[in-house]
Structures are given as C-alpha cells and as structure tokens.
Design a protein around this motif. Sequence first.
Motif, mmCIF file in Angstrom:
data_model
loop_
_atom_site.group_PDB
_atom_site.id
_atom_site.type_symbol
_atom_site.label_atom_id
_atom_site.label_comp_id
_atom_site.label_asym_id
_atom_site.label_seq_id
_atom_site.Cartn_x
_atom_site.Cartn_y
_atom_site.Cartn_z
ATOM 1 N N PHE A 213 37.128 40.611 31.932
ATOM 2 C CA PHE A 213 37.820 40.625 33.217
ATOM 3 C C PHE A 213 37.474 39.402 34.058
ATOM 4 O O PHE A 213 38.325 38.875 34.785
ATOM 5 N N GLY A 214 36.239 38.937 33.954
ATOM 6 C CA GLY A 214 35.871 37.724 34.680
ATOM 7 C C GLY A 214 36.624 36.510 34.175
ATOM 8 O O GLY A 214 37.043 35.646 34.964
ATOM 9 N N TYR A 215 36.767 36.439 32.852
ATOM 10 C CA TYR A 215 37.515 35.320 32.265
ATOM 11 C C TYR A 215 38.973 35.371 32.700
ATOM 12 O O TYR A 215 39.575 34.350 33.073
ATOM 13 N N GLN A 216 39.571 36.577 32.645
ATOM 14 C CA GLN A 216 40.962 36.716 33.058
ATOM 15 C C GLN A 216 41.139 36.378 34.545
ATOM 16 O O GLN A 216 42.096 35.699 34.937
ATOM 17 N N GLU A 217 40.210 36.823 35.364
ATOM 18 C CA GLU A 217 40.314 36.564 36.799
ATOM 19 C C GLU A 217 40.185 35.076 37.093
ATOM 20 O O GLU A 217 40.897 34.530 37.960
ATOM 21 N N ALA A 218 39.300 34.386 36.372
ATOM 22 C CA ALA A 218 39.159 32.940 36.581
ATOM 23 C C ALA A 218 40.444 32.210 36.218
ATOM 24 O O ALA A 218 40.871 31.276 36.921
ATOM 25 N N ASN A 219 41.074 32.619 35.117
ATOM 26 C CA ASN A 219 42.341 31.992 34.744
ATOM 27 C C ASN A 219 43.433 32.264 35.780
ATOM 28 O O ASN A 219 44.237 31.369 36.119
ATOM 29 N N GLU A 220 43.463 33.490 36.298
ATOM 30 C CA GLU A 220 44.468 33.804 37.311
ATOM 31 C C GLU A 220 44.233 33.011 38.594
ATOM 32 O O GLU A 220 45.202 32.561 39.245
#
Length: 446
Positions: A41-48
Amino acid sequence: MNPLAALRHWGAQSLLRRLWLWMTVSVVVVGLGTAALSYFFGYQEANELQDAQLRQIASLVHRWGHLPDSALNPAGADVDKDARIVVQRLGAPVGAHGLQLSKDLSDGMHVVQSGDHAWRVFVQQGDKGRIAVAQRTDVRSDAAIDSAQRTLFPLLALIPLLALLSAWVVQRALRPLRQMAQGVDARSEADLQPLPQTDVPQEILPFVHSINRLLQRLNAAMEQQRRFVADAAHELRTPIAVLSMQVDNLKPLQLEPQARQRIGALQDGLRRARTVVEQLLSLARSQGEQTTLRQTLDPSGVMREVITDLLPLAESRGIDLGIDRAEKVEIDTDPAQLYTLLRNAVDNALRYTPEGGRVDLRVRAESERAVIEVQDSGPGIAPEQLQRVFDPFVRLPGAQSEGSGLGLSIIRQIAQRLGGEVTLQNAAEGGLILRYSQSLTSARSG
C-alpha cells in the motif's frame, strides 16, 4: 534430528516454551503479513502521489501560459537531475532529455518507452495546445520503494520486540501456576490439605479440583491405615499385658534352671513386644490429625523431665546421662509433643550406646534458631544410611539393640508437626548426634 523436530521437542518440554513458541510464530506470521501489506500500500500510495504531482504541474503550466521545450529543474539547479520532470508540447523535437512523444497520445496517464528509458506521461489539453508532463519510471520506482520502506522497517523491528514481549506476558500469566507449585513443593508429606482455589485462573481450576480429590482419597487411605495401626496396637496391649502378668506369676514357683532361663527369654520377648506396641501407638498419634497446643517455653525444662524418666534405664546400663550445655532460649512449641520427641531421641541413644558410655544433651541458640542436640558415644551410622534410618521399621544390619526401628520415624513426624527440622550426623570423636532445630520465638515474632 532435523531443526523442526528439535524445535518441537524443545517446546514440548515446557508449557511456557510451547505458549511462547506459538505466540512467536503467530507474531512473526502476522507481522510479516502486515509488513507486506504495508509495503504494497505504501508503494501504491507513493505512485499515486507522483501521478498527482504530474497533474498538478500540468495545471500550473496551463495557468502560467508558458510551455517550456526542456525539462524543469535546469542544469545547475540544486536538485537531483535524475528526478527531473519534463514538460513539453506533443510532437516537439527531441531535447536533451531524450523524450520523444507522439502527437496521437490521448489525454490522461501513459507509460511510454523512449530511448533506453520508460516514462510515465500525463497528457492534458490546454488553451495553447496539448502538453505532456513526464518522469522516468525508474526514478519514480526508486522514490516509491524508498517511501514504502519507511513504513516497512518499523514493522519489521516490532516483530522481535513483540516476541520478547509475548515471552514476558506468558511468564507473567503462568506465575500463579509456579506459585502454586512452590507451595505444594514446600509441604511435608503429611500435609494433605486441599490446594487453595482462590485467585486460581479458570483454565487451571479443573486441574486443581482433580488434585484436591486425589488428596482427599490419599488422606482417607492414610487415615484408614493410621486407624488400623492404632487399633491393632491397642488390641495387642491387653494380651501382651496378660502374658506378662502370667509369666511374672511363674517366678515364685520352684522351677529348674533351664525352665527359668526360658522364662527369662520369654519375658525379654514380651518386653520388646510391649515396646513395639507402645511405639506403634506413638507413631499413629504422631501421624494423626491431633491438635497442637503451642506455648512459649524453654526446652531445658522438657529435657530435664526426659532425663528424670529415663535415668533408671541409663543407670542400669552404667551410662552417664545429663545436660552438657543449656543456654536460655525460648521456642513456640507443644510441650507434650516435644517431650515425646526428646524421649524417643534419648531412649534411642541409650539403647545404642554401649554400657559405660555417655549420652549428652545440649540446647543453644544458633542463627535465630534453637538447636537441641542428643549425642551418644555409640558406634554411629554409615553416612549412606543417615537418611534411611528415618523410615519406619528400618534397622541397620548388625545392630545389637532391641529397638523396633520406629523411634526416629516418630521423631521426624513430630518435628514436621512442630515446624522444626531433625538431622543426624556422626560426631568427629565417635558416636551419633541427633539435632533438632526450630525458630526462636523472638525471630518468629520479628
């Protein structure tokens, strides 16, 4: 043995280890799962967030009305060049950044391969044409991974801390069980009172109930055995007394020397039988649930009573019996039971001391305890037999005394009832020392 089997064997040897092992496995599994989800989720949030950044830059460029043909963050600025964001018109010639975009790209987010790098591109229609805001995907991935790792490391660090915490929690939770075990271990073998059920965890309560039922059955069996011994000894006293009286009635008769010799042997046998019966009764009373009437006293007085009662036996064998040392001490005890203890100790010493020997009694204070000693000048006991002689009916090989093997057993039973301790040791100058110790009254009250 493989590591998994060894770990299972290690955990099976202790309930504490088993609980800690399962809790640790649970903490590790849940911790790793949580860390993986947090990382994802942290990786996805950083990309978003980076996609939102591209949209915001596109909006600002449209608002300013300036469309540069090169990347933002020009050379010489105090910014990492690899993190630059490129803003250009669609169809513009390839610049220093090497990004070439087709005019046919639709509005929105795209991943475009240009040269040796993949780019994340946001295309938006504006008043002065269509523009693209782009950033290299490897730079974005590095930033997203760094951001996700910042949430991952604290969770990974918590796993060993939670494992240690679970060990502490399990140890605290099992403390009542350890305290109960210590209480049971501190009991004497004659204490069959039920285990306390107050403040006992609900999971352990059925086990405590089972132990209490077992103690009740053991107590009933031992009480039945004590009653049998007491009843049998009591029933034997009358016929032995009758036989002794009948044998005494034969003394005035004119009998042959051989018959008188046999009558003497019969009298000795009856006397020994009477002694065994009396000691059986004393043993049954010492093991029974009799009330202890305690009072504060100086044991020297009880010692003098014992000497007075047994002095005829000592004089008949030419044994020097007396008090060698008598310090002023006070103990909380039952005079009757203390008398029985000392009488058996002195009687035992007189029987095993050769004629012309000595039996000395002492009482002194030592390390907040009153110590009573009965020392004889007999043959002593082999060191490996010093504990065994406290068992009932144990007589050492080659013993010349007419004892029954019950005296020391009675002494130990009474010592336990009085809250004292009795030991045997061989004296350096020869003979045996029986030592009974009990807390002083002042030390107990303090």
